[in-house]
Design a protein around this motif. Structure first.
Motif, short mmCIF file in Angstrom:
data_model
loop_
_atom_site.label_atom_id
_atom_site.label_comp_id
_atom_site.label_asym_id
_atom_site.label_seq_id
_atom_site.Cartn_x
_atom_site.Cartn_y
_atom_site.Cartn_z
N LEU A 150 34.29 47.95 34.96
CA LEU A 150 35.35 47.00 34.66
C LEU A 150 35.41 46.75 33.03
N ARG A 151 34.68 47.15 32.24
CA ARG A 151 34.98 47.05 30.80
C ARG A 151 35.63 48.04 30.26
N SER A 152 35.89 49.02 31.12
CA SER A 152 36.51 50.39 30.23
C SER A 152 38.32 49.88 30.25
N TYR A 153 38.79 50.68 29.26
CA TYR A 153 40.38 50.69 29.21
C TYR A 153 40.96 51.81 29.93
N PRO A 154 42.25 51.58 30.48
CA PRO A 154 42.89 52.54 31.14
C PRO A 154 42.84 54.08 30.87
N ARG A 207 44.78 34.18 39.23
CA ARG A 207 46.04 33.73 39.35
C ARG A 207 46.36 32.92 40.76
N HIS A 208 45.61 33.65 41.73
CA HIS A 208 46.06 33.26 43.23
C HIS A 208 44.68 32.36 43.73
N ARG A 209 43.71 32.58 43.41
CA ARG A 209 42.45 32.08 43.95
C ARG A 209 41.78 30.93 42.93
N ARG A 210 41.42 29.88 43.64
CA ARG A 210 40.67 28.79 42.81
C ARG A 210 39.16 29.01 42.80
N ILE A 211 38.93 30.09 42.03
CA ILE A 211 37.28 30.52 42.00
C ILE A 211 37.31 30.54 40.36
N SER A 212 35.88 30.65 40.22
CA SER A 212 35.45 30.80 38.83
C SER A 212 35.60 32.31 38.23
N ARG A 213 35.73 32.37 37.02
CA ARG A 213 35.79 33.67 36.38
C ARG A 213 34.48 34.52 37.04
N ALA A 214 33.29 34.31 36.89
CA ALA A 214 32.37 34.91 37.49
C ALA A 214 32.46 35.51 38.83
N ALA A 215 32.80 34.79 39.71
CA ALA A 215 33.18 35.01 41.11
C ALA A 215 34.24 36.15 41.14
N ALA A 216 35.21 35.80 40.30
CA ALA A 216 36.37 36.82 40.09
C ALA A 216 35.91 38.06 39.78
N ARG A 217 35.02 38.18 38.82
CA ARG A 217 34.33 39.53 38.36
C ARG A 217 33.67 40.01 39.41
N GLN A 218 32.87 39.25 40.24
CA GLN A 218 32.09 39.82 41.45
C GLN A 218 33.20 40.29 42.34
N ARG A 219 34.14 39.53 42.81
CA ARG A 219 35.00 40.22 43.58
C ARG A 219 35.75 41.37 43.08
N ALA A 220 36.18 41.54 41.66
CA ALA A 220 36.61 42.81 41.43
C ALA A 220 35.68 43.98 41.49
N THR A 221 34.39 43.74 41.21
CA THR A 221 33.56 44.82 41.23
C THR A 221 33.17 45.21 42.76
N PRO A 265 47.77 49.29 28.51
CA PRO A 265 46.68 49.92 27.90
C PRO A 265 45.95 49.30 26.86
N THR A 266 46.17 48.00 26.62
CA THR A 266 45.33 47.37 25.73
C THR A 266 44.51 46.22 26.50
N LEU A 267 44.47 46.25 27.82
CA LEU A 267 43.60 45.31 28.27
C LEU A 267 42.52 46.17 29.07
N THR A 268 41.31 45.48 29.52
CA THR A 268 40.38 46.34 30.20
C THR A 268 41.01 46.27 31.66
N VAL A 269 40.50 47.24 32.37
CA VAL A 269 40.96 47.28 33.80
C VAL A 269 40.51 46.06 34.73
N GLY A 270 39.25 45.64 34.17
CA GLY A 270 38.56 44.52 34.69
C GLY A 270 39.56 43.51 34.71
#
Ligand SMILES: Nc1ncnc2c1ncn2[C@@H]1O[C@H](COP(=O)(O)OP(=O)(O)OP(=O)(O)O)[C@@H](O)[C@H]1O
Ligand code: SF4
Ligand SMILES: [Mg+2]
Lengths: 337, 390, 308
Positions: free
Chosen positions: A149-153, A120-134, A106-111
């Protein structure tokens, strides 16, 4: 027939409590082929969740795998050390839990919760991970994905949260997705949407799925093959059509009897068979279903029945399939047409 | 596969079954049996309960059977320790005197053979040499105040005999010569009474307030809970102090002060319980059957809230004891010569330098009581909420 | 979010107002209290109080006068010390109380929380048992007992620390220890049970199922959530550190506000009692407000839940 993706042999798991050993899983075996959807049904407490948790080493600290093997792409999951298992979790094998209200932090954004999995599993940049999450959020059809992505559960509805969970589980393109009652906590209409989404994603991405549920309707619509569990054991296993057409175990028949008509699409929860499941601290020596079985015989109380192969790919753990057993209509004798 | 040999008679229907399901299932305990069993197995909680029972019995009956009372002073016999080393001096006529030396006030006290205090022995003080001379028949014993040694006649140092328990005052006496045991027992009485009555007062206020808020619900509830919120942010110890200032120290003021202030948690618990229980069907059923509000409250709602309330109560008692002693310690509690654990402790602090051991009994008494209630409370909570255990 | 902040602020002011009112009328109920003309009183004090609150006016006018005084941070003249104001009394004691109190608070947080975490992570093993035994002692033994026993052994017997005063830096040890002992134990127990509960949560299983490393799981997912209840009690902790300091300052003869408070109680210095009470309450309200804001940062759910 292709190589199995996952092959579980004689899995036994117990919990050690102040009141003694609880034998939650007592010798479960099954196989799963790539791209297959395996449904697991059974009453509450039959050991469905614990079976899956054992595979991924997610048991509570008082739980322990006593015996068995679980070959996943040739590696025995039960023998892997923590570090190797952690590598697999969330990467090769994704997992979705029953209650999307409590399964997200509950205290971390879903993104953040999706992104941390990717990082944790891919060697990519945070920006790329964010892109992937989107992209993942778009994949599971969360509207205005990038913003959400910036919302809380707590800012999501139950159905949307479960979509987040699915996005998270799929974030690293797993070969196997374990979904433990993914729709039980949701409203009926939302349930259907989530199931439809799961089916669609499965056919698009082609991963294998283990789908745990109470709901035989869900199984009928979704699964390729069904495992019926009772008292920590597999009671019957069959391709889904065959299971509904020719259930060969008294317990399965009891479950199906409570469903009015599957074809009209009404989803129906299991209505309990009279009596209560066995106490797993002192499981019965014979057939675990014997105390509640209409057909129970002296032999059932005395000894555990083996699994009889009643047809290709259709097994049933019941003494009635013994050659000398008395005939019972529908189980070992054809129902008159 | 199906070649396993099975004797033909084994295919007969299993001996039925009606009882079989129950037989196999674990003996199912009711919730309260379960709670009792878990509590019973919790050793610290049971020790705590045992201690509390013993304490209550001692507080009730102790002062009745004690030879001393809590207020009689005897300044000649003040600050006597509970144990001491006995010296013996025999004079030429063969009469033996047993006595002990109280290093705190440099006095000698005569002791009978069975360990009772016979009285203060007077000596001649020599202020210049800082010594006191005591005469036992024709034997003279000299007490050197600086070295705290006793010498006899020609300078032979007097050797102490064995340890002796003080049979007159088992716990010794305080600075006014009052019996410490009697004061302890009496103090237990006061402290426990204050705690119990104050807790009960809090209990009734809390149940009443929370019950009404929860039962009426809606806007009344919102308002009442806002009030609770305000009260719970007020530092309550300050209020106890103010009330004590207004009413002046004393037994009843303490009870009023503590009793009127700490009901907020209880009110919250009761309200919460009632709100959840209100949703449940049987209350609605009772209501449609025409049961009165009072009846629904007492017959249906309260029995179900009893668990958490019980825990809150066991936790409230030690806080009440603590606050009472705290008040007494800063001079706002019961008035002398009445005693409570707080006054006993603060009296002991006054003599800490000369008689540190006087701290022992009051400190031990209150600490052990706090332990006992804490253990019992923890145990109760664990027993009522098995989720928290493994 | 603004709604939440405003709501908390409003609650704080309402509470403070309630405290002032309650204090005023309680003191007014005291026979011979500050708001009754009394021939026995030293004439100059009588004059000062009369000048301040106009004792011949009806009670509510006096009440308004008192409120006006507080609004300008003026707590009025002392009832017992001629020419001394309550503000001056507080200003005299504040540094001492503040030093000991802040040190105690630092101890509570920096010892209590880690101890609780260590205990929870080693559940039912010896570190857990050890922490719990110590914490149970700390919760059960009253602070004044701890204080006197420590005073006797460390100051009188061993002479490691002075018996009173803060002139020597070693003088801080015992007061801070005695003041914080209970709350270190309390926070350790709370942090332990809170972390244990958090470790049971479903989202911890999720975190594990995602393949996160144990350290990541504990620090990112576990600690933050389990610290929320700990933060919530920090307000009351400060309140109790303040009120606890009466006894500690008494035992160690520290010239803090608590000692002045106890003194004014024994002297029946009513205006000082009132003033110090209100001062305490104000400090407390501010602390609780700060904690509420901290809570806002830690728990994103608050913004929505409270802002109905
Ligand atoms: N931590 C635990 N300690 C002791 N026993 C446990 C624990 N977790 C599970 N069990 C026991 O293991 C058995 C199997 O539980 P499991 O969760 O696998 O059931 P399930 O089939 O998933 O049921 P449900 O449909 O309710 O999810 C149950 O009898 C349960 O009591
Ligand atoms: S083995 Fe016997 S008891 Fe078990 S299901 Fe078959 S008939 Fe019933
Ligand atoms: Mg389950």
């Amino acid at each position: 027939m292709s190589q199995p993706l996952l092959s579980v042999r004689d899995l036994r798991t117990s919990f050690f409590t102040s009141r003694g050993e609880v034998q939650a899983v007592r010798g479960v075996s099954f196989e799963l082929r790539p791209g297959e959807i395996l449904g697991i049904v059974g009453e509450s407490g039959s050991g469905k969740s614990i079976t899956c948790m054992s595979l991924l080493g997610l048991l509570k600290s008082n739980g322990k795998v006593i015996a068995g093997s679980a070959l996943f792409e040739g590696e025995d999951l039960l023998q892997l050390d923590d570090r190797d298992l952690r590598r697999l979790r969330g990467d090769e094998i994704g997992m979705i839990f029953q209650d999307p209200m409590t399964s997200l932090n509950p205290t971390l954004t879903v993104g953040e919760q999706v992104i941390e999995t990717i990082l944790r599993h891919r060697r990519i940049s945070r920006a790329a991970a964010r892109q992937r999450a989107t992209e993942l959020f778009e994949l599971v059809r969360i509207p205005s994905a990038a913003k959400r992505l910036r919302s809380y559960p707590h800012e999501f509805s139950g159905g949307m949260r479960q979509r987040v969970m699915i996005a998270m589980a799929l974030s690293c393109d797993p070969k196997l997705l374990i979904a433990d009652e993914p729709t039980t906590a949701l409203d009926v209409t939302i349930q259907r949407q989530i199931l439809a989404l799961l089916r669609e994603l499965q056919s698009r991405l082609g991963m294998a799925v283990i789908l745990i549920t109470h709901d035989l309707g869900v199984i009928a619509e979704t699964a390729d093959r069904v495992l019926v569990m009772y008292g920590g054991m597999v009671m019957e296993e069959a391709p889904v059509r065959r299971m509904f057409a020719r259930p060969s175990h008294p317990y399965t028949r009891g479950l199906l009897a409570s469903i009015p008509d599957l074809r009209d699409g009404t989803h129906q929860r299991l209505t309990p068979i009279p009596g209560s499941p066995p106490d797993m601290r002192r499981p019965p020596a014979g057939c675990p279903f014997a105390p509640r079985c209409r057909n129970a015989m002296a032999q059932c109380v005395k000894a555990l029945p083996p699994i009889y192969e009643v047809d290709a790919g259709h097994g049933s753990r019941c003494w009635l399939h013994h050659a000398e057993a008395p005939r019972v209509e529908g189980i070992n004798e054809l129902v008159p047409a | 596969m199906s070649d396993i040999h099975v004797a033909p008679e084994m295919w007969k229907p299993a001996a039925r079954i009606a009882g079989a399901a129950e037989q196999i299932a674990a003996p199912s305990l009711t919730y309260w049996q379960d709670v009792r069993q878990r509590l019973w197995r919790n050793r610290p909680a049971m020790l705590g309960l045992g201690f509390i029972i013993v304490l209550v019995i001692a507080a009730i009956f102790g002062p009745m059977v004690s030879r001393h009372n809590y207020y009689d002073q005897d300044l000649k016999l003040s600050n006597i320790p509970p144990v001491f080393q006995v010296y013996e001096v025999t004079d030429e006529s063969g009469a033996t005197t047993r006595f002990f030396f109280n290093s705190g006030n440099l006095n000698l006290y005569e002791v009978t053979d069975d360990g009772r205090i016979a009285g203060l022995i007077r000596g001649k003080k020599d202020l210049l040499k800082k010594q006191t001379v005591f005469a036992f028949g024709d034997v003279e014993v000299t007490l050197n105040a600086a070295t705290q040694t006793l010498t006899r006649g020609g300078g032979v140092v007097l050797a102490a005999g064995g340890w002796q328990w003080n049979m007159s005052n088992l716990f010794g006496t305080d600075q006014l010569g009052r019996d410490v045991l009697a004061r302890q027992l009496y103090g237990a009485r006061i402290s426990l009474t204050v705690a119990l009555v104050a807790t009960l007062v809090n209990f009734f206020i809390g149940v009443f307030y929370g019950g009404i808020a929860g039962y009426l619900g809606g806007r009344v509830d919102t308002l009442m809970m806002r009030v609770v919120e305000v009260i719970s942010t007020i530092p309550l110890t300050l209020y106890v102090i103010l009330i004590m200032v207004v009413f002046n120290s004393g037994f009843f003021s303490v009870i009023i002060a503590i009793g009127s202030v700490y009901w907020v948690d209880m009110a919250r618990i009761v309200r919460g319980q009632i709100l959840t229980l209100k949703q449940q069907d049987y209350v609605a059923a009772a209501r449609t059957m025409g049961a009165s509000t009072g009846r629904i409250l007492t017959r249906h709602l309260l029995p179900n809230s009893i668990g958490p309330i019980l825990v809150a109560l066991t936790m409230l008692i030690p806080s009440a004891i603590f606050i009472e002693s705290f008040m007494s310690f800063i001079g706002l509690g019961v008035t002398p010569p009445e005693a409570s654990w707080g006054t006993l402790t603060s009296e002991a602090v006054e003599t800490l330098r000369a008689y540190p051991y006087q701290m022992f009994f009051p400190a031990a008494a209150i600490s052990l009581t706090m332990f006992a209630f804490n253990f019992l409370g923890d145990g109760l909570r664990d027993a009522l909420d098995p989720r928290l255990r493994t | 979010m603004t709604a939440y902040v405003l709501q908390r602020l409003a609650l704080m002011l309402v509470t403070l107002f309630a405290i002032i009112t309650l204090t005023f009328f309680l003191m007014h109920a005291v026979p011979g209290g500050p708001f009754v003309s009394d021939k026995m009183m030293a004439p100059e004090i009588q004059a000062a109080i009369n000048a301040k609150y106009h004792l011949d006016d009806p009670i509510w006018v006096q009440y308004l006068n008192y409120l006006r005084g507080i609004a300008t941070f003026d707590l009025g003249p002392s009832f017992k010390y001629a020419g001394m104001s309550v503000n001056e009394i507080i200003a005299q004691g504040l540094p001492t109380t503040l030093k000991v109190g802040v040190l105690a608070l630092i101890c509570v947080v920096s010892l209590g929380v880690p101890l609780g975490i260590v205990a929870a992570l080693n559940r039912n093993r010896w570190p857990d048992t050890l922490v719990m035994v110590i914490a149970t002692i700390g919760v059960a033994v009253p602070s004044y007992v701890i204080a006197t026993v420590a005073l006797y052994f460390f100051a009188l017997r061993l002479g490691w620390v002075p018996t009173f005063g803060l002139d020597d830096w070693r003088g801080y040890f015992l007061p801070v220890f005695a003041l914080s002992g209970f709350w270190i134990s309390f926070i350790a127990r709370l942090a332990r049970s809170s972390l244990l509960e958090t470790l049971q949560m479903d989202y911890m299983t999720t975190a594990k199922a995602k393949g996160l490393k144990p350290g990541q799981i504990l620090f990112k997912h576990g600690l933050r959530n389990s610290l929320i209840p700990v933060v919530t009690v920090l307000g009351p902790v400060v309140a109790n550190l303040i009120t606890g300091s009466f006894v500690i300052e008494q035992i160690f003869a520290l010239p803090g506000i608590g000692r002045h408070f106890v003194l004014s109680i024994t002297n029946r210095d009513y205006t000082a009692i009132m003033g110090i009470t209100i001062f305490y309450a104000a400090v407390l309200m501010v602390m609780i407000f700060i904690v509420d804001m901290l809570y806002l940062v830690l728990d994103p759910r608050i913004k929505y839940r409270e802002a109905r």
